[in-house]
Design an enzyme around this catalytic site. Structure first.
Site, mmCIF file in Angstrom:
data_model
loop_
_atom_site.group_PDB
_atom_site.id
_atom_site.type_symbol
_atom_site.label_atom_id
_atom_site.label_comp_id
_atom_site.label_asym_id
_atom_site.label_seq_id
_atom_site.Cartn_x
_atom_site.Cartn_y
_atom_site.Cartn_z
ATOM 1 N N SER A 1 0.790 -1.229 0.000
ATOM 2 C CA SER A 1 0.000 0.000 0.000
ATOM 3 C C SER A 1 0.823 1.281 0.000
ATOM 4 O O SER A 1 0.273 2.342 -0.242
ATOM 5 C CB SER A 1 -0.943 -0.003 1.202
ATOM 6 N N LYS B 1 -12.845 -1.721 -0.017
ATOM 7 C CA LYS B 1 -12.017 -0.849 -0.868
ATOM 8 C C LYS B 1 -12.668 -0.731 -2.254
ATOM 9 O O LYS B 1 -13.702 -0.097 -2.372
ATOM 10 C CB LYS B 1 -10.584 -1.368 -0.887
ATOM 11 N N HIS C 1 -5.782 -4.450 -1.823
ATOM 12 C CA HIS C 1 -5.524 -3.301 -2.704
ATOM 13 C C HIS C 1 -5.431 -3.706 -4.171
ATOM 14 O O HIS C 1 -5.264 -2.851 -5.025
ATOM 15 C CB HIS C 1 -4.221 -2.594 -2.314
HETATM 16 C C1 LIG Z 1 -7.350 -2.557 4.104
HETATM 17 C C2 LIG Z 1 -6.592 -3.789 4.262
HETATM 18 C C3 LIG Z 1 -6.994 -4.791 5.154
HETATM 19 C C4 LIG Z 1 -8.158 -4.605 6.086
HETATM 20 O O1 LIG Z 1 -9.360 -4.674 5.387
HETATM 21 P P1 LIG Z 1 -10.732 -4.320 6.155
HETATM 22 O O2 LIG Z 1 -11.772 -5.055 5.382
HETATM 23 O O3 LIG Z 1 -10.867 -2.840 6.085
HETATM 24 O O4 LIG Z 1 -10.588 -4.797 7.546
HETATM 25 C C5 LIG Z 1 -6.279 -5.974 5.192
HETATM 26 N N1 LIG Z 1 -5.198 -6.168 4.398
HETATM 27 C C6 LIG Z 1 -4.776 -5.209 3.545
HETATM 28 C C7 LIG Z 1 -3.572 -5.469 2.688
HETATM 29 C C8 LIG Z 1 -5.444 -3.994 3.453
HETATM 30 O O5 LIG Z 1 -5.002 -3.057 2.626
#
Ligand SMILES: *Cc1c(COP(=O)(O)O)cnc(C)c1O
Length: 396
Positions: free
Chosen positions: A183, A242, A211
């Protein structure tokens, strides 16, 4: 008696502020989309949401959610295995598996829970987990909850992964764990090589596609599509929070025995509430839309290319992204904060990141491109970056 803890916390909080690490929240008073309204009255263009496909305020998803509120009510008041499973939950699990080309899926309240609950039911003290050094916090926490031996390899470094796999040969079972897209740089895990090494050293693979799903690969099927290993990866975790609508919800999808075991033993699944039908219904609608057309993925890819090319032409130093995350490198922590503040005055909402979120001397502004952006939005963002870049001496 709260007094001692209170004094302690007040001092800790002051220390966080003094170090310039205190996180303030900006308050949005409109739906999440390209143009947002803040409670200060400001109208800004949003370049820091994970709303990659622009679905967070999509009318079809809102309608699907509204319909499910009527047909299935508001909440489930139960975990899945007691009385928290509806026909909608089963249907969404099948849709996720279809999208990723996997055998079965289990839903969680969030991907944080999916990652938190995936290791402990599958691996014990005889086993080994081999994890990329830049993996998400939820993977790190999940690994901590499990008794397996831990190995770490440098980010996307295949020589180091191979070395760790060699040491880990003494264990009963091995799993390689990686984010699909990292990220902070927007780089991708080299899944073709990881799959090759996993085969050579008898390991299974888990990818966190949070992502990358919806973003990477020609049709947005994630890094397994990009590297031609679709259907060959044992475990994929992801989020509905996301690209996939942005509300809430996570999943683990993969080999059927693994998913079956998680339904029996995964603690965040067994001991936490079922996601509400309205969110599940919108998720089903979203996957149906994804399988009809790649319009949004195509727009995201062309927006990202457009933004990268124009920013490079303007003279900015960008990390070579393979996703919709673009790191504009500034290297200096204070500069990254001043730059982001100046951009907000120009109507562009982005965040500057610096140590400890990224390595020392690697401060940057992270831009996240979306299919919700129109070319005018991108042009306005690039113009603002260029203006501020000149004012702050980043560009000549
Ligand atoms: C955002 C994210 C998470 C967490 O996801 P949520 O559904 O918001 O709990 C887990 N792993 C990665 C790589 C993320 O970017």
């Amino acid at each position: 008696m709260y007094t001692n803890l209170q004094v302690f916390l007040q001092k800790e909080l002051q220390d966080i502020k003094d170090a310039g690490l205190y996180k303030n929240e900006r308050v949005i008073v409109s739906p999440q989309t390209a143009e947002i309204h803040l409670n200060t009255g400001a109208e800004v263009l949003n370049f820091c949401a994970n709303n990659y496909l622009g679905l967070s305020n999509n009318p079809k998803l809102i309608e699907a959610a509204r319909e499910a509120l009527t047909t299935h009510g508001y909440g489930m008041s139960s975990v899945r295995f007691i009385c928290g499973t509806t026909d909608l939950h089963k249907k969404l699990e099948a849709k996720v598996a279809e999208f990723f080309g996997t055998e079965d899926t289990i839903l969680y309240a969030a991907c944080f829970d999916a990652n938190g609950g995936v290791f402990e039911p599958l691996f014990g003290e005889d086993d080994a987990i081999i994890s990329d050094s830049l993996n998400h916090a939820s993977i790190i926490d999940g690994v901590r909850l499990c008794k397996a031996a831990r190995y770490r390899y440098n980010n996307a470094d295949m020589a180091d992964l191979e070395a760790q796999l060699q040491i880990a040969q003494k264990h009963r079972h091995r799993i390689i764990v990686t984010d699909g897209v990292f990220s902070m740089d927007g780089n991708v895990a080299p899944m073709d090589k990881i799959h090759e090494l996993a085969t050579k050293y008898d390991a299974i693979v888990m990818i966190d596609e949070c992502h990358s799903a919806g973003v990477v690969g020609d049709t947005g099927r994630g890094v397994t599509e990009k590297f031609n290993v679709r259907g060959k990866i044992e475990i994929i975790t992801g989020t509905l929070g996301k690209a996939f609508g942005g509300a809430i919800g996570g999943f683990t999808t993969g080999k059927k025995e693994i998913i079956e075991m998680l339904r029996q033993r995964s603690r965040p699944y067994l001991f936490s509430n079922s996601i509400p039908p309205s969110v599940v219904a919108a998720g089903i609608k979203m996957f149906e839309m994804m399988s009809e057309t790649t319009e949004l993925q195509d727009k995201l890819h062309s927006n990202t290319d457009y933004f990268m090319t124009r920013m490079q032409e303007a003279g900015f130093d960008l990390k070579p992204t393979k996703s919709a995350i673009i790191a504009v490198m500034l290297y200096d922590a204070k500069l990254s904060q001043d730059f982001a503040a100046a951009l907000l005055k120009e109507g562009i909402y982005v965040i500057g990141f610096y140590y400890p979120v990224v390595a020392k001397g690697q401060a940057r502004i992270r831009v996240q491109v979306s299919a919700a952006h129109e070319v005018e939005h991108l042009d306005k963002c690039i113009a603002a970056f260029t203006k501020v870049g000149k004012e702050l001496g980043v560009l000549k």
